[in-house]
Design an enzyme around this catalytic site. Structure first.
Site, PDB file in Angstrom:
ATOM      1  N   GLU A  47       0.817  -1.221   0.000  1.00  0.00           N
ATOM      2  CA  GLU A  47       0.000   0.000   0.000  1.00  0.00           C
ATOM      3  C   GLU A  47       0.851   1.272   0.000  1.00  0.00           C
ATOM      4  O   GLU A  47       0.445   2.305  -0.536  1.00  0.00           O
ATOM      5  CB  GLU A  47      -0.946   0.031   1.200  1.00  0.00           C
ATOM      6  CG  GLU A  47      -2.073  -0.983   1.142  1.00  0.00           C
ATOM      7  CD  GLU A  47      -1.714  -2.317   1.762  1.00  0.00           C
ATOM      8  OE1 GLU A  47      -0.511  -2.559   2.023  1.00  0.00           O
ATOM      9  OE2 GLU A  47      -2.633  -3.121   1.990  1.00  0.00           O
ATOM     10  N   GLN A 110      -8.857  -6.194  11.820  1.00  0.00           N
ATOM     11  CA  GLN A 110      -8.308  -5.191  10.906  1.00  0.00           C
ATOM     12  C   GLN A 110      -8.912  -3.806  11.128  1.00  0.00           C
ATOM     13  O   GLN A 110      -9.100  -3.037  10.197  1.00  0.00           O
ATOM     14  CB  GLN A 110      -8.468  -5.612   9.444  1.00  0.00           C
ATOM     15  CG  GLN A 110      -7.592  -6.814   9.104  1.00  0.00           C
ATOM     16  CD  GLN A 110      -7.458  -7.078   7.620  1.00  0.00           C
ATOM     17  OE1 GLN A 110      -8.378  -6.819   6.853  1.00  0.00           O
ATOM     18  NE2 GLN A 110      -6.303  -7.593   7.204  1.00  0.00           N
ATOM     19  N   LYS A 159     -17.450  -0.435   5.768  1.00  0.00           N
ATOM     20  CA  LYS A 159     -17.922  -1.455   4.829  1.00  0.00           C
ATOM     21  C   LYS A 159     -19.429  -1.375   4.593  1.00  0.00           C
ATOM     22  O   LYS A 159     -19.901  -1.454   3.456  1.00  0.00           O
ATOM     23  CB  LYS A 159     -17.550  -2.852   5.348  1.00  0.00           C
ATOM     24  CG  LYS A 159     -17.816  -3.945   4.321  1.00  0.00           C
ATOM     25  CD  LYS A 159     -17.418  -5.318   4.847  1.00  0.00           C
ATOM     26  CE  LYS A 159     -17.608  -6.367   3.747  1.00  0.00           C
ATOM     27  NZ  LYS A 159     -17.436  -7.732   4.248  1.00  0.00           N
ATOM     28  N   MET A 470      23.914   8.607   3.264  1.00  0.00           N
ATOM     29  CA  MET A 470      23.799   9.905   3.933  1.00  0.00           C
ATOM     30  C   MET A 470      24.078   9.786   5.418  1.00  0.00           C
ATOM     31  O   MET A 470      24.794  10.596   6.002  1.00  0.00           O
ATOM     32  CB  MET A 470      22.401  10.492   3.689  1.00  0.00           C
ATOM     33  CG  MET A 470      22.238  11.900   4.232  1.00  0.00           C
ATOM     34  SD  MET A 470      23.423  13.057   3.534  1.00  0.00           S
ATOM     35  CE  MET A 470      22.545  13.609   2.082  1.00  0.00           C
TER      36      MET A 470
END
Lengths: 578, 166
Positions: A47, A110, A159, A470
């Site tokens: 994602e 979830q 949902k 870096m």
């Protein structure tokens, strides 16, 4: 129709034709609609890459980018990308699934508080609790994301709301009484700014990302021309002014060009447009442009006076304000600052950074030089974060806005590759190259699957020094060379890694190879990875934290062999009187 | 900071879930302090008024008002000028009062401060008082001797004096 259908319809109404996403349990209703819709859905492999790709899409095209992630871990994976877009004012709309409304707050499977998590990193967020709210919320989300100071907006979609029925309205109204971005600058302030500029002897223009967002590159060019004033940019402003112009100073700041840091220190008037004076740009604020009257033009009033005291603040859209300012200034006969212009040009040519090296392992400067030679003005380059980014920012010559894309504010490793993917999807006709480090690329390498499956022919150049360069550079400079956990070891073999995904791959080791390989990769029209073995010991001169901009450390190698150039002078004092 | 002082910030906001969280979150994230915050419906449907007491110098206050204004659900923000502002707080104080002498003294103090006794039991009294925070502090100081069991303060709410609105 169903809520999920209304979501697709609303996106289509907003002109969306492509989204980057990853499905999940609570998104089943939405993905069931996507199945039948004309919307192009690109299935990323993480994602975070959906959010970065939407961001890259937005930065390259100027349109709103859209990403989708499911509830819980899907949403938390989007967070880094949303924060990245927020820090760089990029218009992104993130759709997150949420558990059904009756389960919210019960620690359902979830479930995560997406609104709470994203509140400090979004311009705004919405959660429809009934399906009838969907059309106006999506319209509002796009309006907020793309106007004023752009930024990401989150829509948290339970949902059951996706499944519930609604009647899609003919006319969608939005009501945002608390949101009215200022466009036109205050005319008196513009007049005051013009006076300050005209009275100045040594003006410098500082252009930030706001110049690109407002599409005011032409105005910056005109203003520079009118005054003979040099233009420096922030990282986000890179490309808004052609960097091969004799009045371009390149980037300012911690890893900025010497000419830029010294001339901003020296100037008596700084016209700052669409920038926020970040700590990486200013160095020690008490030593920043101390002799200059500062004019600050920005659409976000909260940025004015936040980090640097300002003499003339102007709130509004940079394009409108600059056009106005140019009109006022043009009425005056003599606007040129000839002596200053001459000095700037001379000083600039005396400290052009050296790019040509024939060393093996390759010097990054040489790699960037060869990249420059292989691309056109329209090629889009994205960078990751770290040395690769600062080398590109410092050494690469950008000539057009929206062609240099980098995570400035948040400094997100792993941004470059997915952002390139998004940029290529937005502008399939343009060549798109991601310049990454080996550390950052490995964080998002799974999305080689996406570019392969969807045939998104980006070229990834991995500047491979087997270090988190870096951080290692700081350890070398400021931590007695105690290289703590910044060595990356021998694995992976990036060529084999790419091949495992069916992506063409090359390894480049010697001067001259990069240009040819890159050209070949771009011509192939296929996604390609180039593993570029570079010198791990090369460091970029920098301004240590807490120092003024002229207190650079490290050897600033200059292009001495440029014929007709004035030899490099090492400090302000040696430059002599102006 | 030498010019640091307490400020009364009045904000007109949309009366929606999450607005208080946005405002409070903004203060935490930007490192602004909140001494007190009150929220309630305003004269307009769907619109609430927040009163925030915060400490800072002019620069901090400028940032607070600007950052608050950036929130989409915030309609208006003003840093109220103390001389032209009316400010009131409500406080409920529960004290021990089992002895007759203590009881009558407490009731007298409450009267002097224009407070009211709103609950009585054989062993304690509960006093309601409104006023400026300083006045409430003063009454609390006086009541300490009797043994305060509980204090509940609302935090100040404020409005501009005269015909002016924010």
């Amino acid at each position: 129709m169903k809520g999920s259908r209304a979501i697709i319809q609303s996106l289509t109404d907003q002109g969306v034709d492509v989204v980057f996403g990853y499905p999940g349990g609570v998104l089943l209703p939405l993905y069931d609609e996507i199945y039948d819709s004309d919307l192009r859905h690109i299935l990323v492999r993480h994602e975070q890459c959906a959010a970065h790709a939407a961001d890259g899409f937005a930065r390259a095209s100027g349109k709103v980018g859209v990403c989708i992630g499911t509830s819980g871990p899907g949403a938390t994976n989007l967070v880094t990308g949303i924060a990245t877009a927020y820090m760089d004012s990029s218009p992104v709309v993130a759709l997150a699934g949420q558990v059904a409304s009756h389960l919210i707050g019960n620690d359902a499977f979830q479930e995560v508080d997406t609104l709470g998590l994203t509140m400090p990193i979004t311009k705004h967020s919405f959660q429809p609790m009934t399906p009838t709210e969907i059309p106006s919320m999506i319209k509002s989300a796009f309006y907020i994301a793309s106007t004023g100071r752009p930024g990401p907006v989150v829509l948290d979609l339970p949902k059951d709301v996706q499944e519930a029925e609604l009647e899609y309205p003919d006319k969608i109204t939005i009501d945002l009484p608390g949101y009215k971005p200022t466009k036109k600058g205050h005319p008196l302030q513009v007049k005051r700014a013009a006076e300050v500029i005209l009275n100045a002897k040594k003006p410098v223009i500082l252009a930030g990302g706001g110049v690109i967002l407002s599409g005011s590159s032409d105005e910056i060019f005109k203003l520079s021309e009118l005054l003979g004033a040099p233009v420096t940019t922030t990282l986000m402003g890179k490309g808004c002014f052609p960097e091969d112009n004799p009045l371009s100073l390149g980037m300012l700041g911690m890893h900025g060009r010497k000419v830029s840091n010294f001339l901003v220190d020296d100037c008596d008037c700084l016209v700052a447009v669409g920038c926020r004076f970040s700590d990486r740009t200013t160095g020690d604020v008490s030593k920043f442009a101390v002799n200059a009257k500062i004019i600050h033009i920005d659409v976000d009033p909260a940025e004015i006076g936040k980090n640097i005291p300002v003499d003339v603040p102007i709130v509004g859209d940079a394009k409108i304000i600059l056009s106005h300012l140019i009109r006022v200034i043009s009425q005056v006969e003599s606007t040129q600052k000839k002596e200053w212009t001459e000095h700037v040009k001379q000083f600039r040519s005396s400290c052009l950074p050296r790019l040509s090296f024939d060393d093996t392992p390759l010097k990054p400067q040489q790699v960037i030089k060869e990249i420059s030679e292989a691309v056109t003005d329209d090629t889009i380059l994205t960078t990751d974060v770290g040395q690769n980014q600062m080398w590109m920012a410092h050494y690469f010559t950008s000539r057009n806005p929206r062609k240099f894309i980098s995570s400035g504010g948040l400094g997100t490793m792993g941004f470059g590759f997915p952002a390139a993917m998004g940029a290529k999807v937005a502008l399939p006709e343009e060549d798109v190259i991601a310049v990454c480090g080996d550390g950052g690329f490995l964080m998002v390498c799974q999305d080689l699957a996406t570019v392969k499956e969807y045939d998104i022919p980006v070229v990834v150049c991995v500047l491979d020094n087997r270090y988190l360069g870096m951080v290692a550079q700081w350890q070398k400079l400021f931590y007695q060379e105690r290289i703590s956990h910044t060595e990356l070891g021998e694995v992976p073999d990036f060529v084999k890694l790419a091949e495992a995904f069916g992506v063409n791959a090359y390894r480049v080791k010697k001067p001259g190879e990069m240009k040819e390989t890159l050209k070949e990769a771009l011509n192939s029209g296929e996604p390609t990875l180039i593993d570029v073995i570079i010198d791990p010991n090369e460091i970029l001169p920098m301004v240590p934290p807490g120092c003024g901009l002229t207190e650079m450390v490290g050897e600033y190698k200059v292009e001495r062999e440029v014929p007709g150039e004035i030899p490099y002078r090492s400090s302000a004092a040696e430059r002599g009187g102006d | 900071m030498t010019n640091e002082r307490s400020h009364i910030i009045s904000a007109v906001v949309l009366h929606r879930p999450g607005v208080l969280q946005r405002v409070a979150g903004l203060f935490t994230r930007r490192g602004f302090n909140i001494d007190a915050i009150t929220v309630g419906p305003s004269e307009k449907d769907g619109v609430a008024r927040m009163t925030i007491i915060s400490r800072g110098d002019e620069k901090v206050l400028e940032q607070i008002t600007k950052q608050l204004n950036k929130l989409i659900e915030v309609i208006k923000v003003r840093d109220l000028d103390p001389p032209s502002t009316v400010l009131r707080e409500l406080c409920l104080i529960k004290t021990h009062a089992s002895h007759e002498k203590a009881r009558s003294e407490i009731i007298q103090y409450a009267n002097i401060f224009r407070g009211r006794i709103i609950d009585v039991s054989p062993v304690n009294l509960t006093i309601e008082i409104t006023g400026t925070p300083e006045k409430i502090d003063a009454l609390i100081d006086l009541l300490q001797n009797f043994g305060i069991q509980e204090i509940a303060r609302t935090g100040p709410t404020a409005i501009t004096r005269g015909a002016k609105t924010i």
